[in-house]
Design an enzyme around this catalytic site. Structure first.
Site, PDB file in Angstrom:
ATOM      1  N   ASP A  88      58.155  37.980  32.143  1.00 54.35           N
ATOM      2  CA  ASP A  88      58.661  38.412  33.439  1.00 54.35           C
ATOM      3  C   ASP A  88      58.609  37.276  34.457  1.00 54.35           C
ATOM      4  O   ASP A  88      57.876  36.284  34.283  1.00 54.35           O
ATOM      5  CB  ASP A  88      57.837  39.610  33.933  1.00 54.35           C
ATOM      6  CG  ASP A  88      58.648  40.577  34.783  1.00 54.35           C
ATOM      7  OD1 ASP A  88      59.735  40.185  35.264  1.00 54.35           O
ATOM      8  OD2 ASP A  88      58.208  41.724  34.951  1.00 54.35           O
TER       9      ASP A  88
ATOM     10  N   ASP B 292      65.468  46.739  36.670  1.00 50.42           N
ATOM     11  CA  ASP B 292      64.319  47.586  36.992  1.00 50.42           C
ATOM     12  C   ASP B 292      64.750  48.991  37.411  1.00 50.42           C
ATOM     13  O   ASP B 292      63.903  49.877  37.548  1.00 50.42           O
ATOM     14  CB  ASP B 292      63.491  46.947  38.126  1.00 50.42           C
ATOM     15  CG  ASP B 292      62.484  45.933  37.601  1.00 50.42           C
ATOM     16  OD1 ASP B 292      62.328  45.825  36.369  1.00 50.42           O
ATOM     17  OD2 ASP B 292      61.865  45.239  38.423  1.00 50.42           O
TER      18      ASP B 292
END
Length: 741
Positions: free
Chosen positions: A480, A550
């Site tokens: 990430d 997301d």
């Protein structure tokens, strides 16, 4: 042969299965771009270039007495330069040692070879000698000696041409590259539009179609990553182009950092496209003898609309960008605990979720943020890549062994490029954080950036990652990156080289990724940057799948995955079923709909299965069975966008087997309408004279017969259309399976 060099005509012609790309050296050594489009022969197409003499467009000194002089300000150039008469957007801009910014490039030779060139330290399309040919054209500034090698890779069967540039300082002094684009592409005529893909965090890659008007239009990023806001993929097309007809050109930048794509329509209606590293944060010093390699651009052209163009990019990314064991191997159905627990978990809690998941057929459990250092929220701990055994209640190995003992694989989350001020690593090495001396840094998500342009930082992170991976049975990593980069400054670079920091950061990131995957070749790596903030061909060279966004809301994902599909295959899109009400939008959608949308990706779950009802668990088990049943079709089939979420109440897409033996059509209603008209779609990729059994997939596991089976010919389906079932509830979804008889 795919590459033809005619030394008499001084032309270079690149031939793919359906397209032709040609260049010509003119009488003064200028490398002209003569044509790119539908396939033609190897004839010299430079007759298309008029020898115009227009006011305020100068020409080379040597051409002052010629009748056929052509200004560099008007000529379609293969690689344009700033400062010597071309006033349009340019590909190359330098600062010479005497302070001037002039450079002129003239033809100096060429070289042909089998196979595909590679680029040191950078991701690029790869292909062997049977799949590709390489053309290198050397250009040289006759005054300074600066050399530019234009590299072309031709993958004939895929209708793909790649481009990259190597700049070599053959001068007697220092040269600073202020702009070094990877490609320049000029069109002599045409009234074009371009498709770009803009967005924001949790809403990436929204399709935008705009005319290329007089003046300059641009998309790009100076955020240290390719970004949520503009994707480094674009399409230039004729105005009437749609999914099935029309001429269009795709450009994909194989780079994960800062980029700029510019278009300009000039004074005589010519169009130019430039693509490369964004020059705002770039200034690269070349001492005599040193060289600089640009990242690669993938080009493709289609005369059959956006659908065929997308297939070209899907194929080259699946087969010639993605690498390693997981390139063609079936990806495991996973569950990630992030939206199920956030930071609030223990080892026992994770195992309890994993037990339920294993019973339903989930194959991989991924432990997300919060397992390391002092990390109970996003204010501390980044950089301290040591398991928090007190929080977990066990060692990382013990947790991994318990999950593997359930018959599952074990995965883990990292954010290696970032650092918290409240961390042991920052206290030990504050100079490793990116910040400008004497200036307070800009924070985002309470974190800073580690200076990956430094080799000592790269080495430390690589050692820590490999140490964690060696300590437990970890088979998957989610990588990430949750903020943009600013305050760009590296304590390892002198003041005059700070313009190199952003690109050196990317080279450092690629080095760490390569090192980790070399040490652990069986690892499945999923890229992520706050979801889809670094969804590009560069990252796909290392991670064959990327968390698409997301935003896990199924209805929002229709548009996100639609836009993504123009340049990237379904097999690369991380997509999960999440809980309702959705954590980003609050929307409540049926579980079947969430499953249907997530199956247009790598497929998995992001919720706490312990909180589901028994009926929902039955449905989850069925979804996993369906996904596994259709996996090959979903991941490797030809993807067709049958309707658009931007102009249709019902969003429909199709995956068709390349041999036309079967197809899966998915449909999701965005809005419920009363007394609505019948909805027809027109499948593609079928065999006209074959018959197909048409049946509805059981997504819910209750075996209710919601649509009577039919037998229809491919011709009837593709031309007469397929009538979809109507919406029987809010956000209804259907999957229809076509099987050739």
């Amino acid at each position: 042969m795919a590459v033809y060099a005619d030394e008499k005509q001084r032309t270079f012609t690149l031939q793919t299965k359906n397209t032709t790309y040609q260049m010509k050296v003119d009488a003064y050594g200028m490398l002209l771009h003569t044509y790119y489009g539908e396939k033609t022969d190897n004839s010299d197409l430079s007759y298309r270039i008029p020898p115009d003499d227009r006011g305020f467009s100068g020409y080379a000194y040597e051409a002052s007495c010629a009748d056929d002089r052509l200004s560099s300000d008007l000529a379609p150039q293969e690689y344009s330069c700033f400062g010597t008469g071309d006033y349009r957007i340019s590909a190359l801009r330098v600062r010479n040692e005497n302070g001037s910014q002039a450079v002129t490039l003239c033809y100096a030779g060429y070289e042909l070879s089998r196979g595909k060139y590679s680029i040191p330290g950078l991701p690029a399309v790869y292909a062997d000698e049977t799949e590709a040919e390489t053309l290198g054209i050397l250009l040289r500034d006759p005054e300074s000696g600066l050399e530019v090698l234009l590299q072309y890779g031709v993958l004939e069967e895929l209708d793909i041409i790649t481009r990259a540039v190597k700049v070599v300082n053959r001068t007697m002094g220092k040269v600073v590259l202020l702009k070094a684009a990877s490609m320049c592409l000029d069109w002599l005529s045409g009234d074009y539009e371009w498709l770009t893909f803009y967005g924001k965090h949790a809403m990436e890659r929204t399709l935008q179609r705009t005319p290329i008007a007089h003046g300059i239009s641009a998309i790009g990023s100076v955020r240290g990553a390719s970004s949520h806001h503009y994707n480094p993929f674009a399409v230039v097309c004729e105005k009437d182009t749609n999914e099935t007809k029309g001429l269009c050109y795709g450009v994909s930048f194989v780079y994960s950092g800062e980029f700029l794509m510019e278009t300009e329509k000039d004074q005589i209606d010519q169009t130019r496209l430039i693509c490369g590293i964004h020059p705002d944060d770039f200034a690269w010093t070349l001492e005599p003898g040193e060289s600089f390699d640009t990242p690669e651009v993938i080009l493709s052209c289609s005369s059959e609309g956006f659908g065929k163009l997308s297939h070209n990019f899907h194929q080259v990314i699946r087969e010639h960008i993605c690498r390693g064991e997981w390139k063609n191997k079936r990806r495991p159905v996973l569950i990630n605990n992030w939206e199920g627990t956030y930071f609030d978990f223990t080892g026992d809690k994770l195992v309890s979720i994993a037990k339920d998941a294993a019973e339903l057929g989930v194959e991989l459990f991924v432990m997300d943020d919060g397992w390391f250092g002092k990390r109970d929220d996003d204010r501390s701990g980044l950089g301290d890549w040591f398991p928090n055994e007190k929080k977990l209640g066990c060692s990382l190995k013990e947790l991994g062994d318990r999950i593997v003992g359930l018959g599952m694989k074990f995965g883990i989350w990292f954010e290696p490029e970032c650092i918290s001020e409240d961390s042991d690593l920052y206290r030990a090495h504050p100079d490793w954080a990116v910040k400008i001396p004497g200036r307070k840094p800009n924070l985002s998500r309470h974190q800073m950036i580690l200076d990956f342009s430094r080799k000592d930082v790269q080495d430390y992170i690589l050692e820590r990652l490999c140490s964690v991976l060696a300590s437990a049975p970890i088979s998957y990593v989610k990588w990430d990156f949750n903020r943009s980069i600013c305050d760009k400054y590296s304590t390892s670079l002198p003041a005059e080289k700070q313009g190199e920091m952003a690109h050196r950061f990317m080279l450092g990131l690629y080095r760490v990724l390569d090192g980790m995957l070399s040490a652990y070749p069986h690892l499945l790596l999923e890229g992520c940057s706050g979801g889809g903030g670094r969804f590009d061909a560069g990252m796909l060279y290392y991670s064959p799948q990327i968390w698409c966004s997301d935003d896990t809301d199924a209805i929002e994902r229709l548009q996100i995955q639609y836009g993504t599909s123009f340049g990237y295959p379904v097999s690369t899109m991380g997509a999960h079923v999440s809980a309702v009400p959705n954590h980003q939008t609050g929307r409540v959608t049926p579980l079947a709909t969430r499953g249907c949308v997530a199956m247009a990706g790598t497929f998995g779950y992001e919720l706490d299965l312990n909180k589901m009802t028994e009926e929902e668990k039955v449905e989850v088990k069925r979804q996993i069975e369906v996904f596994k049943q259709y996996y090959d079709l979903i991941s490797d089939g030809s993807y067709f966008r049958l309707t658009s979420p931007q102009d249709s109440n019902c969003v429909v897409w199709e995956m068709a087997a390349k041999d036309a033996s079967k197809a899966l059509i998915s449909a999701v209603y965005q809005h419920v309408q009363t007394n609505c008209a019948a909805k027809f779609v027109y499948p593609r990729g079928l065999c006209s004279d074959a018959s197909y059994e048409v049946s509805l997939t059981d997504l819910k596991g209750d075996k209710k017969d919601r649509m009577q089976k039919q037998v229809l010919t491919g011709a009837a389906l593709m031309r007469g259309g397929l009538r979809l079932p109507g919406a029987d509830s809010d956000y209804a979804a259907w999957q229809i399976y076509l099987k050739k008889l």
